[in-house]
Design an enzyme around this catalytic site. Structure first.
Site, PDB file in Angstrom:
ATOM      1  N   HIS A 157       1.020   5.124  -1.425  1.00  0.00           N
ATOM      2  CA  HIS A 157       0.425   6.016  -0.423  1.00  0.00           C
ATOM      3  C   HIS A 157       1.366   6.317   0.738  1.00  0.00           C
ATOM      4  O   HIS A 157       0.921   6.499   1.864  1.00  0.00           O
ATOM      5  CB  HIS A 157      -0.888   5.412   0.104  1.00  0.00           C
ATOM      6  CG  HIS A 157      -1.929   5.244  -0.957  1.00  0.00           C
ATOM      7  ND1 HIS A 157      -2.606   6.304  -1.502  1.00  0.00           N
ATOM      8  CD2 HIS A 157      -2.385   4.147  -1.597  1.00  0.00           C
ATOM      9  CE1 HIS A 157      -3.459   5.857  -2.428  1.00  0.00           C
ATOM     10  NE2 HIS A 157      -3.332   4.554  -2.509  1.00  0.00           N
ATOM     11  N   CYS A 213       0.855  -1.197   0.000  1.00  0.00           N
ATOM     12  CA  CYS A 213       0.000   0.000   0.000  1.00  0.00           C
ATOM     13  C   CYS A 213       0.889   1.245   0.000  1.00  0.00           C
ATOM     14  O   CYS A 213       0.579   2.258  -0.633  1.00  0.00           O
ATOM     15  CB  CYS A 213      -0.899   0.030   1.229  1.00  0.00           C
ATOM     16  SG  CYS A 213      -1.900  -1.446   1.458  1.00  0.00           S
ATOM     17  N   CYS A 270      -7.671  -2.146  -4.752  1.00  0.00           N
ATOM     18  CA  CYS A 270      -6.257  -1.813  -4.525  1.00  0.00           C
ATOM     19  C   CYS A 270      -5.439  -3.105  -4.546  1.00  0.00           C
ATOM     20  O   CYS A 270      -4.405  -3.185  -5.197  1.00  0.00           O
ATOM     21  CB  CYS A 270      -6.070  -1.105  -3.185  1.00  0.00           C
ATOM     22  SG  CYS A 270      -6.435   0.654  -3.234  1.00  0.00           S
ATOM     23  N   ARG A 285     -13.086  -0.723  -2.388  1.00  0.00           N
ATOM     24  CA  ARG A 285     -11.891   0.118  -2.587  1.00  0.00           C
ATOM     25  C   ARG A 285     -10.621  -0.691  -2.258  1.00  0.00           C
ATOM     26  O   ARG A 285      -9.677  -0.736  -3.034  1.00  0.00           O
ATOM     27  CB  ARG A 285     -12.001   1.379  -1.728  1.00  0.00           C
ATOM     28  CG  ARG A 285     -10.798   2.303  -1.656  1.00  0.00           C
ATOM     29  CD  ARG A 285     -10.409   2.905  -2.982  1.00  0.00           C
ATOM     30  NE  ARG A 285      -9.668   1.957  -3.812  1.00  0.00           N
ATOM     31  CZ  ARG A 285      -9.268   2.177  -5.049  1.00  0.00           C
ATOM     32  NH1 ARG A 285      -9.537   3.319  -5.641  1.00  0.00           N
ATOM     33  NH2 ARG A 285      -8.611   1.277  -5.726  1.00  0.00           N
TER      34      ARG A 285
END
Lengths: 266, 103, 150, 217
Positions: A179, A175, A227, A223
């Protein structure tokens, strides 16, 4: 909107020559996004969700009006910004969607396992998404404040943190690959930093959102699911502990952010 | 069965601004499914609006209008309390009517 | 659920009544030829318009860049008197005509909707006048590629 | 599935109880994370659970470093880089450059290797998701550095010139296995992981280094 527009122009003018062309592109994108704000099709799902909450449905022909989303039976306002949290009745940390399914099972008599394996956008799963849209919209404007008093909640935060940084799959993505750093984008899409509060209505505080790319309402479960798909990971089960631990990490980090849900996104 | 529309109608300056969201696939007829078969076009063809029962607008749409369509327009002379009724009809003959009160 | 069914039934009755009453707006049959046209000129002709002429009096609103071609906010308006129809067209779509609005005294000649665009293209706002003139303005809308798998 | 999760929660509860309702130790949390990953993910399409259960040392150590907020120590980083460099497959026929036009198409495509992708369709390189490359494409990401004028800036006027050799090899190696030069790079190991084949890597190298490529205009 016009004022914002001029602000962007001024910023662009301050930048040096080479940056100018790029500022224009992102300025154009900002303008596009602003034009979509008025008339978010998420409203359609919100209305459907409210209807579903009050309707007598399922084998037990009951409504969800006694569902406990963490603030007591039937309390909807403010519930979303405190999820995921630990629930004593299920002895689990649950996010909004898994909690909705729990209520659909216990109050209405639906089969929990059946709903959990239904694909997004179909059958009762589409209803879960609509319910999540309405319930979350009832907390619009409130600040995220996930409880961390219970040791399982803290444990899930720590597990979620490990999952956030887990590099795996064919592309070595975690992730954090997308991010973890300030001011980055993928193609033209800005990437919020999710290791801290990314700001009001950004990141965790922006989902559920209506996705214009496919005209679907995307819940937080979807969501995260997508991802993981783009990360080339295997498939995370709906309401699985990994997705809830990750949500806990993101939600706790977002403490203080104002929920803008439901939003509209590319 | 089609889900209800969301209609917002707000009066200001001698007219009412109407914003409508409709729940519809608006299948373009250009898309192929996972098996490679063309998905037939399925879209809202006609939109009709009336104010207090009197027709004020008619529109024709093609399949290039986006999924879950949005429409905005202004009705002259409409005031708070007036009833705006909107009907759509798609190319399969399905239809839906919803009504809202101007606020 | 009951509510919805009732609304639907009422809708059907209402539409039937209106058709029977012969309101011109409701007699408007779907203009298949216009919506199947492959070029702007062909579509305008099928919609009853004559030769195209650019005009500052017709306004097209739309973004310079669309983050996603599935939803592109577009608006058409004009201050001209004697407008019959307002149209939105996307030149590079397989079928160019997106939407057609019948203008009358009850509404402003100003409409906003959202269109699908397969690729970057010129977008046209066209006003077909009562005398058959077709006045237009156009602008290019760039459709960008999205992140990840697209 | 349900049973598995219940079992898992029993494990989690066990960890909690053992710690007298205080937070489990870091090692216990690592072990719990592994169990949760195992119970949460399943095979779908070509994306099998091996992708999260059988990660290599590079990913394991870099993940730990990221989560702890402390970068790898120099010796470990060096060891990882060496192991990855060793794993680079150099072009079998000695040809490093292909067709930049095909390279551009590969750079544009972000498809491949997800559970919804078709294994029969060629994978993309995902390059524009993170890098500016040619000037013409305005929709580019900024996770990686701009590669516009990549060859020009590095003084590669003729890729076949021996003076360019080191840069040509580095470019190939970086695309094949980015971790050979930066242990915890965010960039995928396209060749190493089988995302791109030798021919495709050749085309990407051409996109970056061919003086005729729009990248170097």
């Amino acid at each position: 909107m016009r004022i914002q527009f001029i602000g962007v122009m001024a910023l662009a003018a301050l930048g040096c020559g080479s940056a100018l062309a790029q500022k224009t592109a992102s300025q154009g994108i900002d303008e596009y996004r602003a034009m979509l704000q008025d008339g978010n099709p998420a409203d359609l799902f919100e209305a459907k969700g409210e209807d579903l909450w009050k309707q007598k449905r399922g084998p037990k022909a009951a409504s969800l009006e006694k569902c406990d989303l963490g603030k007591g039976p039937g309390v909807v306002k403010g519930a979303f910004v405190e999820l995921p949290r630990f629930f004593a009745d299920t002895q689990r940390v649950q996010d909004l969607e898994s909690r909705i399914v729990t209520c659909m099972a216990s109050l209405q008599g639906f089969n929990e396992a059946e709903i959990n394996k239904t694909p997004f956008g179909r059958g009762e799963m589409a209803n879960v998404t609509a319910l999540a849209t309405w319930i979350s919209a009832e907390s619009k404007g409130l600040r995220f404040n996930l409880p961390q008093a219970h040791v399982t909640e803290k444990t899930f935060y720590e597990v979620g943190k490990r999952l956030f940084f887990q590099r795996a799959g064919t592309h070595d993505f975690s992730c954090a690959s997308c991010h973890g750093e300030e001011g980055k984008r993928i193609r033209l899409q800005d990437l919020p930093v999710l290791t801290k509060n990314p700001g009001d209505g950004v990141g965790f505080a922006a989902w559920p959102a209506y996705r214009v790319s496919n005209g679907q309402m995307w819940s937080m479960q979807l969501r995260l699911n997508d991802c993981y798909r783009q990360q080339r990971f295997p498939y995370p089960g709906f309401g699985s502990d990994a997705t809830i631990a990750l949500s806990t990490y993101l939600g706790v980090n977002a403490k203080g952010a104002v929920s803008a849900v439901p939003t509209i996104k590319r | 069965m089609a889900d209800p529309m969301r209609i917002r109608a707000q009066a200001a300056g001698g007219k009412a601004t109407v914003r409508v969201l409709m729940s519809h696939e608006m299948e373009s007829g250009q898309r192929r499914d996972s098996a490679g078969k063309l998905v037939p076009a399925w879209f809202i063809q006609e939109v009709n609006v009336s104010l207090n029962g009197k027709p004020v607008l008619s529109a024709e749409w093609g399949p290039a209008v986006s999924k879950n369509p949005f429409l905005q327009f202004n009705i002259k002379g409409a005031k708070a309390g007036d009833k705006v009724s909107i009907t759509w009809k798609d190319n399969k003959g399905d239809t839906r009517t919803d009504e809202a009160t101007v606020s | 659920m009951n509510n919805r069914r009732e609304t639907l039934k009422q809708g059907a009755v209402l539409a039937g009544l209106l058709a029977a009453a012969g309101y011109p707006q409701y007699a408007l049959a779907f203009n298949k030829n216009a919506f199947e046209a492959k070029s702007v000129q062909e579509a305008i002709k099928a919609a009853g318009g004559g030769a195209l002429a650019e005009s500052k009096e017709v306004t097209l609103t739309g973004p310079d860049i669309a983050e996603n071609g599935a939803v592109v906010p577009l608006g058409v308006s004009t201050g001209l008197a004697g407008v019959k129809d307002l149209l939105i067209l996307v030149e590079k779509n397989p079928n160019v005509l997106v939407a057609m609005f019948r203008v009358n005294d009850a509404v402003d000649a100003s409409f906003m909707t959202r269109a699908k665009m397969g690729q970057s293209s010129d977008v046209y706002a066209v006003a077909i006048m009562a005398d058959g003139r077709a006045l237009f303005s156009k602008k290019e809308v760039k459709v960008t590629l999205g992140g990840c798998g697209g | 599935m349900n049973k598995k999760i219940k079992g898992l929660m029993a494990v989690a509860a066990g960890v909690v109880l053992a710690g007298c309702a205080s937070l489990p130790s870091s090692a216990e949390l690592d072990a719990l994370t592994d169990r949760i990953v195992k119970a949460s993910f399943r095979d779908q399409g070509m994306a099998k659970v091996d992708r999260v259960l059988a990660t290599d040392e590079t990913n394991r150590l870099c993940s730990q470093a990221d989560a702890s907020g402390k970068p790898l120590d120099e010796a470990t980083a060096k060891r990882i880089e060496e192991a990855n460099l060793k794993a680079v497959k150099w072009p079998s026929d000695g040809k490093f450059l292909g067709d930049w036009k095909q390279g551009e198409a590969i750079a544009q495509s972000g498809r491949g290797m997800t559970w919804s992708d078709d294994a029969k369709v060629a994978n993309g390189g995902n390059c524009y998701n993170c890098h500016q490359i040619s000037k013409e494409e305005i929709s580019f990401g900024t996770l990686g550095p701009s590669l516009y004028n990549y060859g020009k800036i590095r003084g590669v006027k003729d890729p076949s010139d021996p003076a360019s050799r080191a840069m040509v090899e580095y470019t190939w190696g970086k695309i094949w296995n980015a971790k050979a030069y930066n242990a915890c790079s965010n960039m995928p190991r396209a060749g190493h992981a089988g995302v791109l084949n030798e021919t495709q890597v050749r085309h990407i190298v051409a996109l970056l280094l061919d003086p005729a490529s729009p990248v170097n205009k």
